[in-house]
Design a protein around this motif. Structure first.
Motif, PDB file in Angstrom:
ATOM      1  N   SER A 175       0.894  -1.169  -0.171  1.00  0.00           N
ATOM      2  CA  SER A 175      -0.065  -0.010   0.042  1.00  0.00           C
ATOM      3  C   SER A 175       0.924   1.146  -0.003  1.00  0.00           C
ATOM      4  O   SER A 175       0.376   2.358  -0.705  1.00  0.00           O
ATOM      5  CB  SER A 175      -0.856   0.034   1.253  1.00  0.00           C
ATOM      6  OG  SER A 175      -0.251   0.155   2.477  1.00  0.00           O
ATOM      7  N   ASN A 209       0.696   3.819  -3.618  1.00  0.00           N
ATOM      8  CA  ASN A 209      -0.150   5.250  -3.577  1.00  0.00           C
ATOM      9  C   ASN A 209       1.035   6.252  -3.657  1.00  0.00           C
ATOM     10  O   ASN A 209       0.534   7.530  -3.263  1.00  0.00           O
ATOM     11  CB  ASN A 209      -0.764   5.377  -2.170  1.00  0.00           C
ATOM     12  CG  ASN A 209      -0.271   5.162  -1.077  1.00  0.00           C
ATOM     13  OD1 ASN A 209       0.978   5.148  -0.968  1.00  0.00           O
ATOM     14  ND2 ASN A 209      -0.919   4.990  -0.026  1.00  0.00           N
ATOM     15  N   MET A 237      -7.433   7.126  -9.099  1.00  0.00           N
ATOM     16  CA  MET A 237      -6.005   6.779  -8.311  1.00  0.00           C
ATOM     17  C   MET A 237      -5.270   8.231  -7.831  1.00  0.00           C
ATOM     18  O   MET A 237      -4.526   8.068  -7.061  1.00  0.00           O
ATOM     19  CB  MET A 237      -5.253   6.125  -9.020  1.00  0.00           C
ATOM     20  CG  MET A 237      -5.611   4.586  -9.423  1.00  0.00           C
ATOM     21  SD  MET A 237      -4.407   3.751 -10.250  1.00  0.00           S
ATOM     22  CE  MET A 237      -4.729   4.383 -11.973  1.00  0.00           C
ATOM     23  N   ARG A 253      -5.258   3.975   3.529  1.00  0.00           N
ATOM     24  CA  ARG A 253      -5.006   5.385   3.670  1.00  0.00           C
ATOM     25  C   ARG A 253      -4.487   6.116   2.516  1.00  0.00           C
ATOM     26  O   ARG A 253      -3.090   5.459   2.116  1.00  0.00           O
ATOM     27  CB  ARG A 253      -4.757   6.081   4.781  1.00  0.00           C
ATOM     28  CG  ARG A 253      -5.408   5.597   5.915  1.00  0.00           C
ATOM     29  CD  ARG A 253      -4.813   6.100   7.206  1.00  0.00           C
ATOM     30  NE  ARG A 253      -4.674   7.611   7.274  1.00  0.00           N
ATOM     31  CZ  ARG A 253      -4.192   8.346   8.414  1.00  0.00           C
ATOM     32  NH1 ARG A 253      -3.927   7.487   9.481  1.00  0.00           N
ATOM     33  NH2 ARG A 253      -4.022   9.686   7.999  1.00  0.00           N
ATOM     34  N   PRO A 254      -4.965   7.108   1.629  1.00  0.00           N
ATOM     35  CA  PRO A 254      -4.157   7.645   0.606  1.00  0.00           C
ATOM     36  C   PRO A 254      -3.052   8.562   1.237  1.00  0.00           C
ATOM     37  O   PRO A 254      -2.940   8.820   2.324  1.00  0.00           O
ATOM     38  CB  PRO A 254      -5.253   8.473  -0.160  1.00  0.00           C
ATOM     39  CG  PRO A 254      -6.253   8.546   1.026  1.00  0.00           C
ATOM     40  CD  PRO A 254      -6.207   7.488   1.751  1.00  0.00           C
ATOM     41  N   GLU A 276      -3.263  14.063  -4.187  1.00  0.00           N
ATOM     42  CA  GLU A 276      -3.684  12.933  -3.200  1.00  0.00           C
ATOM     43  C   GLU A 276      -3.569  11.538  -3.979  1.00  0.00           C
ATOM     44  O   GLU A 276      -4.527  11.397  -4.998  1.00  0.00           O
ATOM     45  CB  GLU A 276      -5.198  13.059  -2.668  1.00  0.00           C
ATOM     46  CG  GLU A 276      -5.538  11.978  -1.611  1.00  0.00           C
ATOM     47  CD  GLU A 276      -6.966  12.291  -1.054  1.00  0.00           C
ATOM     48  OE1 GLU A 276      -7.908  11.321  -1.048  1.00  0.00           O
ATOM     49  OE2 GLU A 276      -7.156  13.260   0.086  1.00  0.00           O
ATOM     50  N   ARG A 312      -4.089   7.631  -4.426  1.00  0.00           N
ATOM     51  CA  ARG A 312      -4.687   6.620  -4.072  1.00  0.00           C
ATOM     52  C   ARG A 312      -4.276   5.284  -4.520  1.00  0.00           C
ATOM     53  O   ARG A 312      -3.653   5.182  -5.472  1.00  0.00           O
ATOM     54  CB  ARG A 312      -6.085   6.504  -3.740  1.00  0.00           C
ATOM     55  CG  ARG A 312      -6.889   7.567  -3.570  1.00  0.00           C
ATOM     56  CD  ARG A 312      -8.453   7.648  -3.652  1.00  0.00           C
ATOM     57  NE  ARG A 312      -9.049   8.758  -3.392  1.00  0.00           N
ATOM     58  CZ  ARG A 312      -9.297   9.807  -4.226  1.00  0.00           C
ATOM     59  NH1 ARG A 312      -9.142   9.393  -5.471  1.00  0.00           N
ATOM     60  NH2 ARG A 312      -9.963  11.121  -3.604  1.00  0.00           N
ATOM     61  N   THR A 313      -4.520   4.000  -3.645  1.00  0.00           N
ATOM     62  CA  THR A 313      -3.708   2.629  -4.238  1.00  0.00           C
ATOM     63  C   THR A 313      -4.748   2.360  -5.557  1.00  0.00           C
ATOM     64  O   THR A 313      -5.917   2.700  -5.291  1.00  0.00           O
ATOM     65  CB  THR A 313      -4.050   1.604  -3.091  1.00  0.00           C
ATOM     66  OG1 THR A 313      -5.167   1.617  -2.546  1.00  0.00           O
ATOM     67  CG2 THR A 313      -3.091   1.994  -1.924  1.00  0.00           C
ATOM     68  N   GLU A 331      -1.104  12.179   0.878  1.00  0.00           N
ATOM     69  CA  GLU A 331      -1.038  13.445   0.133  1.00  0.00           C
ATOM     70  C   GLU A 331      -0.012  14.166   0.127  1.00  0.00           C
ATOM     71  O   GLU A 331       0.962  14.310   1.145  1.00  0.00           O
ATOM     72  CB  GLU A 331      -2.229  14.474   1.176  1.00  0.00           C
ATOM     73  CG  GLU A 331      -3.669  13.918   0.965  1.00  0.00           C
ATOM     74  CD  GLU A 331      -4.475  14.478   2.052  1.00  0.00           C
ATOM     75  OE1 GLU A 331      -3.910  15.379   2.750  1.00  0.00           O
ATOM     76  OE2 GLU A 331      -5.755  14.198   2.324  1.00  0.00           O
TER      77      GLU A 331
END
Length: 445
Positions: free
Chosen positions: A35, A39, A72, A129-130, A146, A148-149, A132
């Motif tokens: 993860s 990300n 994403m 959690r993403p 931001e 994301r996975t 930032e």
């Protein structure tokens, strides 16, 4: 489609290897912290986004931001007052040194974003959690990217479905093992059923304490069937034996009474009928014993037995010729003496009745003893050779008792031979019909 034991063992092994493979993949994802690597935007891409937004007019930036949005990546512009507290800042971490090298002083803040899509904080905090990135623009605003996975990541950093695949494979391996465990009693049951002998002692069947109720019920049903077969066989043999004993007693009484008949011809015909009746009963009893495996087994010298039988036939005035010297070598077999005498007697009797004389030869070849009985009659046509081995079928078409028996001689011989591992064949010889029987020799090794 039927799968043998080897195929089931291969399926169990394949399932175990698949479970091991999925475990190794899960371990790789877990140790790689999937993860956290998935990300993170590449520093080059993040710098390109900053340059793009900084080099276009402020009124066109919203259009550019809309073009950058995806599942994403989310890019937005905010003011400097929205920068989070320094306590959550990851920008000084050694993991993000490359970002500081590309962005320099523009990189203000890096933090883990808030959970999205209703993920539970307690279970998914570490992995879902993403990330930032807060970067300063030239006009004083802040650009927030931001990341994301690209896929759903579960607890301990494993892709969604990895745990289900691992558990499913493990359950499949366990299911194959349980199937193999349940199949083993059936295999042992099949082996025990093959050894069942209605005339012998009951065969112990495999235990059923650790099997399913259905297999246990099947084993118990076979046990009951075996007991019923033994009971039926005993009662059948007792019935036939009792009938034979009583009929012989009646026949003995009739013979004594026949001695008082004044007519010699009538007395001879009646005596012959009684002898045929006893012979038919003896054939039926031997055939029944052979059908249930109740023949006796003893070690016999077939050459001596054949020599004694031929001598009895010749002393009775029958034209029987033994053309092989059986006094030079012993020929040992395992068989029933009475059944072998019946076989030889039936074949010689047929040869004399339908072919005038019986020429008997004996040889040993390829681990079997061979007895050939050739007559001087018309022989056997191809259509008759199989038909004559059936019960109540005679080469002479009439049913008159004076021209032959009941048609059981060859059929009884075939049944008795099969019960002792022997064979019988009909063919045409040089003189007439040729009947050949073979029996396995006794092997000392």
């Amino acid at each position: 489609m039927r799968f043998g034991l080897t195929a089931r063992l291969l399926a169990i092994g394949a399932s175990a290897l698949l479970a091991l493979w999925i475990t190794l993949i899960a371990f790789f994802y877990w140790t790689s912290d999937l993860s956290r690597t998935a990300n993170r935007l590449p520093p080059e891409q993040l710098k390109a986004i900053i340059d793009l937004v900084s080099n276009i007019a402020p009124d066109e930036r919203q259009l550019a931001l809309a073009a950058l949005q995806s599942s994403m990546l989310e890019v937005r512009i905010t003011d400097s007052s929205s920068v989070p507290a320094a306590g959550d800042d990851l920008a000084d971490s050694a993991d993000f040194a490359l970002y500081r090298q590309f962005l320099g002083e523009k990189l203000i803040h890096i933090q883990l974003g808030h959970n999205t899509e209703g993920l539970r904080p307690g279970l998914w905090t570490r992995t879902a959690r993403p990330l930032e990135f807060w970067v300063a623009l030239d006009n004083g605003n802040i650009l927030v990217a931001e990341a994301r996975t690209p896929f759903v990541v579960t607890f301990y950093g494993l892709p969604a479905g990895t745990g289900a695949g691992l558990l499913g494979t493990l359950f499949a391996c366990i299911a194959f093992y349980m199937l193999h465990r349940e199949i083993r009693p059936l295999t042992r049951l099949a082996s025990a059923v093959d050894r069942m002998d209605p005339s012998g002692d009951p065969i112990p069947l495999p235990p059923t304490r650790a099997t399913t109720p259905e297999i246990g019920a099947l084993v118990r049903a076979f046990d009951r069937l075996q007991n019923r077969l033994h009971a039926m066989t005993r009662s059948r043999m007792a019935l036939i034996g009792g009938i034979q004993h009583d009929v012989r007693s009646f026949a003995t009484r009739l013979r004594l009474r026949l001695e008082q008949l004044p007519d010699d011809a009538e007395r001879e015909r009646a005596t012959s009928d009684i002898a045929d009746m006893i012979d038919l009963l003896d054939n039926a009893l031997l055939t029944s014993q052979a059908g249930v495996g109740a023949l006796n087994e003893e070690m016999l010298d077939l050459a001596e037995l054949l020599r004694a039988e031929i001598a009895d036939f010749r002393s009775a005035g029958l034209p029987v010729i033994l053309e092989t010297d059986t006094t030079q070598a012993e020929t040992w077999i395992i068989g029933d003496r009475l059944a072998l005498r019946r076989i030889i007697g039936n074949l010689v009797d047929n040869a004399v009745k339908y072919g005038r004389r019986a020429h008997v030869t004996m040889a040993v070849e390829e681990g079997r003893a061979r007895i050939s009985i050739e007559d001087e009659g018309p022989g056997f046509s191809k259509e008759e050779r199989e038909l004559l081995l059936e019960p109540f079928v005679r080469a002479e078409p009439s049913r008159a008792r004076k021209t032959g028996g009941a048609g059981l001689g060859l059929a009884v011989a075939q049944t008795l031979l099969k019960a002792q591992g022997g064979t019988i064949t009909l063919a045409d010889g040089k003189r007439g019909g040729l009947v050949t029987v073979t029996l396995p020799l006794f092997e000392t090794t």
